[in-house]
Design a protein around this motif. Structure first.
Motif, PDB file in Angstrom:
ATOM      1  N   VAL A  24     143.666  34.933  50.623  1.00 52.67           N
ATOM      2  CA  VAL A  24     143.445  35.020  52.061  1.00 52.67           C
ATOM      3  C   VAL A  24     143.844  36.421  52.507  1.00 52.67           C
ATOM      4  O   VAL A  24     144.962  36.865  52.225  1.00 52.67           O
ATOM      5  CB  VAL A  24     144.271  33.968  52.829  1.00 52.67           C
ATOM      6  CG1 VAL A  24     144.078  34.125  54.337  1.00 52.67           C
ATOM      7  CG2 VAL A  24     143.882  32.558  52.397  1.00 52.67           C
ATOM      8  N   THR A  25     142.934  37.135  53.170  1.00 49.97           N
ATOM      9  CA  THR A  25     143.228  38.453  53.712  1.00 49.97           C
ATOM     10  C   THR A  25     142.861  38.467  55.191  1.00 49.97           C
ATOM     11  O   THR A  25     142.341  37.480  55.724  1.00 49.97           O
ATOM     12  CB  THR A  25     142.433  39.557  52.983  1.00 49.97           C
ATOM     13  OG1 THR A  25     141.060  39.515  53.408  1.00 49.97           O
ATOM     14  CG2 THR A  25     142.486  39.365  51.466  1.00 49.97           C
ATOM     15  N   GLU A  26     143.105  39.584  55.852  1.00 49.73           N
ATOM     16  CA  GLU A  26     142.740  39.699  57.263  1.00 49.73           C
ATOM     17  C   GLU A  26     141.238  39.833  57.462  1.00 49.73           C
ATOM     18  O   GLU A  26     140.746  39.671  58.573  1.00 49.73           O
ATOM     19  CB  GLU A  26     143.456  40.899  57.886  1.00 49.73           C
ATOM     20  CG  GLU A  26     144.964  40.732  57.968  1.00 49.73           C
ATOM     21  CD  GLU A  26     145.644  41.901  58.650  1.00 49.73           C
ATOM     22  OE1 GLU A  26     144.957  42.904  58.931  1.00 49.73           O
ATOM     23  OE2 GLU A  26     146.861  41.806  58.902  1.00 49.73           O
ATOM     24  N   ALA A  60     142.431  32.320  65.473  1.00 52.24           N
ATOM     25  CA  ALA A  60     142.572  33.537  66.271  1.00 52.24           C
ATOM     26  C   ALA A  60     142.787  34.741  65.354  1.00 52.24           C
ATOM     27  O   ALA A  60     143.581  34.700  64.414  1.00 52.24           O
ATOM     28  CB  ALA A  60     143.741  33.398  67.237  1.00 52.24           C
ATOM     29  N   GLY A  61     142.040  35.814  65.620  1.00 52.69           N
ATOM     30  CA  GLY A  61     142.155  37.017  64.818  1.00 52.69           C
ATOM     31  C   GLY A  61     141.311  37.014  63.571  1.00 52.69           C
ATOM     32  O   GLY A  61     141.291  37.995  62.817  1.00 52.69           O
ATOM     33  N   PHE A  62     140.589  35.903  63.327  1.00 57.07           N
ATOM     34  CA  PHE A  62     139.744  35.843  62.136  1.00 57.07           C
ATOM     35  C   PHE A  62     138.371  35.349  62.572  1.00 57.07           C
ATOM     36  O   PHE A  62     137.876  35.730  63.632  1.00 57.07           O
ATOM     37  CB  PHE A  62     140.393  34.950  61.068  1.00 57.07           C
ATOM     38  CG  PHE A  62     139.796  35.123  59.697  1.00 57.07           C
ATOM     39  CD1 PHE A  62     140.013  36.293  58.979  1.00 57.07           C
ATOM     40  CD2 PHE A  62     139.019  34.129  59.126  1.00 57.07           C
ATOM     41  CE1 PHE A  62     139.451  36.456  57.717  1.00 57.07           C
ATOM     42  CE2 PHE A  62     138.465  34.283  57.867  1.00 57.07           C
ATOM     43  CZ  PHE A  62     138.689  35.449  57.164  1.00 57.07           C
ATOM     44  N   ASP A 236     132.510  27.868  44.609  1.00 55.83           N
ATOM     45  CA  ASP A 236     133.427  28.714  45.379  1.00 55.83           C
ATOM     46  C   ASP A 236     132.941  28.858  46.811  1.00 55.83           C
ATOM     47  O   ASP A 236     131.732  28.777  47.091  1.00 55.83           O
ATOM     48  CB  ASP A 236     133.535  30.105  44.765  1.00 55.83           C
ATOM     49  CG  ASP A 236     134.248  30.120  43.425  1.00 55.83           C
ATOM     50  OD1 ASP A 236     134.805  29.081  43.018  1.00 55.83           O
ATOM     51  OD2 ASP A 236     134.248  31.186  42.779  1.00 55.83           O
ATOM     52  N   PHE A 237     133.882  29.123  47.718  1.00 51.84           N
ATOM     53  CA  PHE A 237     133.568  29.351  49.129  1.00 51.84           C
ATOM     54  C   PHE A 237     134.161  30.679  49.574  1.00 51.84           C
ATOM     55  O   PHE A 237     135.313  30.983  49.255  1.00 51.84           O
ATOM     56  CB  PHE A 237     134.124  28.223  49.995  1.00 51.84           C
ATOM     57  CG  PHE A 237     133.865  28.396  51.470  1.00 51.84           C
ATOM     58  CD1 PHE A 237     132.597  28.187  52.000  1.00 51.84           C
ATOM     59  CD2 PHE A 237     134.881  28.776  52.330  1.00 51.84           C
ATOM     60  CE1 PHE A 237     132.351  28.349  53.354  1.00 51.84           C
ATOM     61  CE2 PHE A 237     134.657  28.939  53.691  1.00 51.84           C
ATOM     62  CZ  PHE A 237     133.380  28.720  54.195  1.00 51.84           C
ATOM     63  N   MET A 238     133.370  31.451  50.314  1.00 56.50           N
ATOM     64  CA  MET A 238     133.823  32.711  50.904  1.00 56.50           C
ATOM     65  C   MET A 238     133.688  32.630  52.417  1.00 56.50           C
ATOM     66  O   MET A 238     132.670  32.166  52.921  1.00 56.50           O
ATOM     67  CB  MET A 238     133.004  33.889  50.365  1.00 56.50           C
ATOM     68  CG  MET A 238     133.229  34.184  48.899  1.00 56.50           C
ATOM     69  SD  MET A 238     132.066  35.427  48.269  1.00 56.50           S
ATOM     70  CE  MET A 238     130.650  34.391  47.868  1.00 56.50           C
ATOM     71  N   TRP A 239     134.702  33.101  53.083  1.00 52.19           N
ATOM     72  CA  TRP A 239     134.777  33.048  54.547  1.00 52.19           C
ATOM     73  C   TRP A 239     135.008  34.472  55.023  1.00 52.19           C
ATOM     74  O   TRP A 239     136.014  35.089  54.685  1.00 52.19           O
ATOM     75  CB  TRP A 239     135.921  32.123  54.936  1.00 52.19           C
ATOM     76  CG  TRP A 239     136.095  31.838  56.384  1.00 52.19           C
ATOM     77  CD1 TRP A 239     135.196  32.010  57.389  1.00 52.19           C
ATOM     78  CD2 TRP A 239     137.263  31.277  56.992  1.00 52.19           C
ATOM     79  NE1 TRP A 239     135.730  31.599  58.592  1.00 52.19           N
ATOM     80  CE2 TRP A 239     136.999  31.138  58.364  1.00 52.19           C
ATOM     81  CE3 TRP A 239     138.514  30.875  56.514  1.00 52.19           C
ATOM     82  CZ2 TRP A 239     137.936  30.632  59.268  1.00 52.19           C
ATOM     83  CZ3 TRP A 239     139.432  30.365  57.399  1.00 52.19           C
ATOM     84  CH2 TRP A 239     139.151  30.239  58.766  1.00 52.19           C
ATOM     85  N   LEU A 240     134.068  35.030  55.821  1.00 48.44           N
ATOM     86  CA  LEU A 240     134.107  36.430  56.225  1.00 48.44           C
ATOM     87  C   LEU A 240     134.191  36.542  57.733  1.00 48.44           C
ATOM     88  O   LEU A 240     133.382  35.942  58.453  1.00 48.44           O
ATOM     89  CB  LEU A 240     132.852  37.180  55.755  1.00 48.44           C
ATOM     90  CG  LEU A 240     132.757  37.588  54.284  1.00 48.44           C
ATOM     91  CD1 LEU A 240     132.731  36.381  53.357  1.00 48.44           C
ATOM     92  CD2 LEU A 240     131.500  38.425  54.075  1.00 48.44           C
ATOM     93  N   ARG A 241     135.128  37.325  58.223  1.00 46.94           N
ATOM     94  CA  ARG A 241     135.195  37.610  59.645  1.00 46.94           C
ATOM     95  C   ARG A 241     134.118  38.631  60.014  1.00 46.94           C
ATOM     96  O   ARG A 241     133.482  39.232  59.146  1.00 46.94           O
ATOM     97  CB  ARG A 241     136.574  38.132  60.032  1.00 46.94           C
ATOM     98  CG  ARG A 241     136.945  39.449  59.366  1.00 46.94           C
ATOM     99  CD  ARG A 241     138.211  40.033  59.978  1.00 46.94           C
ATOM    100  NE  ARG A 241     137.978  40.427  61.355  1.00 46.94           N
ATOM    101  CZ  ARG A 241     138.935  40.764  62.217  1.00 46.94           C
ATOM    102  NH1 ARG A 241     140.201  40.725  61.831  1.00 46.94           N
ATOM    103  NH2 ARG A 241     138.646  41.133  63.434  1.00 46.94           N
TER     104      ARG A 241
END
Length: 271
Positions: A24-26, A60-62, A236-241
């Motif tokens: 998990v990153t910002e 919030a923030g993502f 796999d799952f990727m979640w991008l802001r």
């Protein structure tokens, strides 16, 4: 014939190493298939014989526009009222098993590759009429109405009946299966399937306002996320802001395919 990876849960043996690719990153999150275990499932009110892995929710923030789940429904299970919020639209994409989906009184039968768009305010229910578990992706987003534009209608379709659109200047090595016309501004989200042939690439770092949820249906690749290159595979799952740079290299030996969510077609709200 396309394949669609579906998680099975369970627990790894006590002899396994703890090393994994979860991060998990910002700017992004990677949830590898190896962490989709029984003890991290959720159960929802109004659902019977059903469990779900919650992959994304507004934070919030993502990423803030959507929620995404992997849902596992045992034979005879399902829900007569799956959506608790009147203003929320959904896409359901079936990866394994079969589903009986009723939308505003009309019954539809989905098999693997089945796709359903369920507009905000629709009355729908979902059950597993088969003898094997049904596994599907469920993506939810608040609908943003626009004055003068009629809201979209519900529909179902099988992926196998939709011709992929080759991306420009790629000779078909990179293609997108679009279930909604990109020029239809009534839709404020797209859920597509992106396919790369072995060796195909996204040849630049996409950096854009759309948030993404990417669930890998088939194959493996190296994906550029922000400043990192990350190995990913089916399940796999990727979640991008928003504005997270992204690119891809599909190394093979087979196709690399993923289900892609993005928010589209709306002005930026400032007040």
């Amino acid at each position: 014939m396309p394949s669609y990876y579906a998680p099975t849960g369970g627990l790894p043996p006590q002899t396994d190493l703890l090393t994994d690719r979860a991060i998990v990153t910002e700017a992004y999150t990677v949830i590898p298939r190896g962490v989709l275990r029984d003890i991290v499932t959720s159960t929802f009110p109004g659902w019977q014989h059903t469990r779900a892995w919650v992959l994304a929710k507004p934070i919030a923030g993502f990423a803030t526009t959507f929620a995404q789940y992997l849902v596992d429904v045992a034979p005879g299970g399902g829900s007569t009222r799956p959506e608790p919020e009147a203003g929320v639209q959904s896409v359901v994409f079936l990866q394994a098993g079969e589903l009986r989906l009723t939308i505003d009184g009309a019954e539809h039968h989905l098999t693997p590759g089945g796709y359903a768009y369920l507009p905000a305010g629709a009355t729908w229910s979902l059950t597993n009429p088969g003898t094997e578990p049904a596994s599907f992706s469920w993506i939810r987003k608040p609908y943003e109405p626009v004055e003068g534009l009629a809201a979209p209608k519900p529909f179902t379709v099988q992926e196998q009946h939709v011709e992929p659109t080759p991306m420009p200047d790629t000779d078909g090595a990179w293609a997108t299966t679009r279930f909604v016309d990109p020029d239809d501004l009534a839709h404020d989200m797209h859920v597509n399937i992106v396919t790369f042939e072995p060796g195909a690439v996204i040849p630049f770092a996409e950096t854009h306002v759309m948030e993404h949820g990417l669930y890998v249906l088939e194959g493996k690749a190296v994906y550029r996320l922000n400043g990192d290159w990350v190995e990913v595979q089916e399940g796999d799952f990727m979640w991008l802001r928003a504005f997270c740079p992204q690119a891809c290299y599909a190394g093979g030996p087979g196709k690399f395919r993923y289900l892609l969510y993005k928010d589209v077609n709306r002005q930026i709200t400032l007040t």
